[in-house]
Write a protein that holds these residues in place. Structure first.
Motif, PDB file in Angstrom:
ATOM      1  N   UNK A   1       1.931   7.120  -6.615  1.00  0.00           N
ATOM      2  CA  UNK A   1       0.962   8.161  -6.955  1.00  0.00           C
ATOM      3  C   UNK A   1       1.520   9.543  -6.620  1.00  0.00           C
ATOM      4  N   UNK A   2       2.080   9.660  -5.435  1.00  0.00           N
ATOM      5  CA  UNK A   2       2.647  10.938  -5.004  1.00  0.00           C
ATOM      6  C   UNK A   2       3.819  11.317  -5.889  1.00  0.00           C
ATOM      7  N   UNK A   3       4.674  10.340  -6.208  1.00  0.00           N
ATOM      8  CA  UNK A   3       5.811  10.617  -7.078  1.00  0.00           C
ATOM      9  C   UNK A   3       5.347  11.114  -8.437  1.00  0.00           C
TER      10      UNK A   3
ATOM     11  N   UNK B   1       0.827  -1.209   0.000  1.00  0.00           N
ATOM     12  CA  UNK B   1       0.000   0.000   0.000  1.00  0.00           C
ATOM     13  C   UNK B   1       0.859   1.255   0.000  1.00  0.00           C
ATOM     14  N   UNK B   2       1.922   1.239   0.775  1.00  0.00           N
ATOM     15  CA  UNK B   2       2.820   2.391   0.820  1.00  0.00           C
ATOM     16  C   UNK B   2       3.480   2.603  -0.541  1.00  0.00           C
ATOM     17  N   UNK B   3       3.802   1.521  -1.239  1.00  0.00           N
ATOM     18  CA  UNK B   3       4.389   1.614  -2.582  1.00  0.00           C
ATOM     19  C   UNK B   3       3.397   2.263  -3.531  1.00  0.00           C
ATOM     20  N   UNK B   4       2.125   1.852  -3.472  1.00  0.00           N
ATOM     21  CA  UNK B   4       1.106   2.462  -4.336  1.00  0.00           C
ATOM     22  C   UNK B   4       0.974   3.950  -4.040  1.00  0.00           C
TER      23      UNK B   4
ATOM     24  N   UNK C   1      10.495  10.839   3.575  1.00  0.00           N
ATOM     25  CA  UNK C   1      10.633  10.809   5.037  1.00  0.00           C
ATOM     26  C   UNK C   1       9.281  10.549   5.681  1.00  0.00           C
ATOM     27  N   UNK C   2       8.237  11.208   5.189  1.00  0.00           N
ATOM     28  CA  UNK C   2       6.899  11.004   5.741  1.00  0.00           C
ATOM     29  C   UNK C   2       6.447   9.561   5.565  1.00  0.00           C
ATOM     30  N   UNK C   3       6.711   8.997   4.404  1.00  0.00           N
ATOM     31  CA  UNK C   3       6.310   7.602   4.142  1.00  0.00           C
ATOM     32  C   UNK C   3       7.096   6.633   5.031  1.00  0.00           C
ATOM     33  N   UNK C   4       8.371   6.904   5.196  1.00  0.00           N
ATOM     34  CA  UNK C   4       9.188   6.057   6.072  1.00  0.00           C
ATOM     35  C   UNK C   4       8.682   6.165   7.504  1.00  0.00           C
TER      36      UNK C   4
ATOM     37  N   UNK D   1      14.492   0.497   0.067  1.00  0.00           N
ATOM     38  CA  UNK D   1      14.640  -0.461  -1.019  1.00  0.00           C
ATOM     39  C   UNK D   1      13.287  -0.887  -1.582  1.00  0.00           C
ATOM     40  N   UNK D   2      12.333  -1.111  -0.712  1.00  0.00           N
ATOM     41  CA  UNK D   2      11.029  -1.608  -1.155  1.00  0.00           C
ATOM     42  C   UNK D   2      10.152  -0.518  -1.763  1.00  0.00           C
ATOM     43  N   UNK D   3      10.174   0.677  -1.187  1.00  0.00           N
ATOM     44  CA  UNK D   3       9.269   1.727  -1.649  1.00  0.00           C
ATOM     45  C   UNK D   3       9.863   2.628  -2.713  1.00  0.00           C
ATOM     46  N   UNK D   4      11.161   2.833  -2.659  1.00  0.00           N
ATOM     47  CA  UNK D   4      11.762   3.856  -3.505  1.00  0.00           C
ATOM     48  C   UNK D   4      12.890   3.301  -4.358  1.00  0.00           C
ATOM     49  N   UNK D   5      12.641   2.178  -4.981  1.00  0.00           N
ATOM     50  CA  UNK D   5      13.659   1.601  -5.862  1.00  0.00           C
ATOM     51  C   UNK D   5      13.937   2.574  -6.987  1.00  0.00           C
ATOM     52  N   UNK D   6      15.209   2.753  -7.250  1.00  0.00           N
ATOM     53  CA  UNK D   6      15.601   3.714  -8.288  1.00  0.00           C
ATOM     54  C   UNK D   6      15.428   3.128  -9.676  1.00  0.00           C
TER      55      UNK D   6
END
Length: 193
Positions: A43-45, A36-39, A80-83, A188-193
């Motif tokens: 969206x935010x990105x 869910x955080x990845x989704x 930072x907020x998501x983390x 690593x899980x949410x913000x893979x480059x």
């Protein structure tokens, strides 16, 4: 094998099975939170990227670097907020487990203090829902302790007071110790480059 040994062996197997189940449930919940955080992050990105692109089109070449800086700062703030949100959700999940699972987690952390003895301090909520075999279970984990009759000021977990030394096993303290590793995993899980 005596009947006592068989009973102890069965209790140990039951405990191992329960711990495995708790770990599986926690892993599943963490995976759901991460998904869910990845989704949300995607969206935010995308929204941030869209805003940044429209600003770049409107700005002259001189303002491009400022726009890039603002976009980067906004993304880092959101990261930072998501983390922080994910970290908080993990802690809340731990603190709000059903009583049986909650105390199983305490026993898991108590195993890290194997061979220690002292006085166990709990918060008032935990003292009111304490399993009858709590001290015996701690002893099975290698912690020989007596229970303080006075509640302490922690949100979850326990403190083992060994003379002047206190082993802080409050869930938030344990997670704080692991914060860097947790943040690396979330990144690593949410913000893979």
């Amino acid at each position: 094998m005596s009947s006592g040994d068989k009973i102890l062996n069965r209790i140990s197997l039951d405990c191992d099975e329960r711990i495995s189940k708790i770990n599986a449930e926690t892993d599943e919940k963490c995976a759901q939170i991460m998904a869910q955080a990845k989704l949300d992050a995607d969206k935010i990105s995308a929204e941030i990227a869209d805003r940044a692109q429209s600003k770049v089109k409107q700005m002259q070449a001189a303002s491009k670097s400022r726009c890039d800086l603002e976009t980067r700062n906004a993304f880092l703030k959101r990261r930072r907020e998501e983390i922080d949100k994910t970290y908080s959700e993990i802690l809340n999940k731990m603190k709000n487990l059903p009583d049986e699972d909650y105390f199983e987690l305490i026993y898991t952390f108590a195993k890290k203090l194997n061979g220690m003895s002292g006085v166990v301090l709990l918060n008032e909520k935990d003292m009111n829902r304490l399993p009858k075999n709590f001290l015996a279970r701690l002893e099975e984990c290698g912690v020989k302790a007596e229970l303080s009759k006075t509640p302490c000021d922690i949100e979850s977990g326990f403190i083992l007071k060994c003379g002047d030394i206190e082993e802080n096993m409050d869930f938030s303290a344990i997670l704080s110790e692991k914060r860097d590793a947790i943040e690396d995993f979330i990144n690593q899980e949410l913000f893979k480059a």
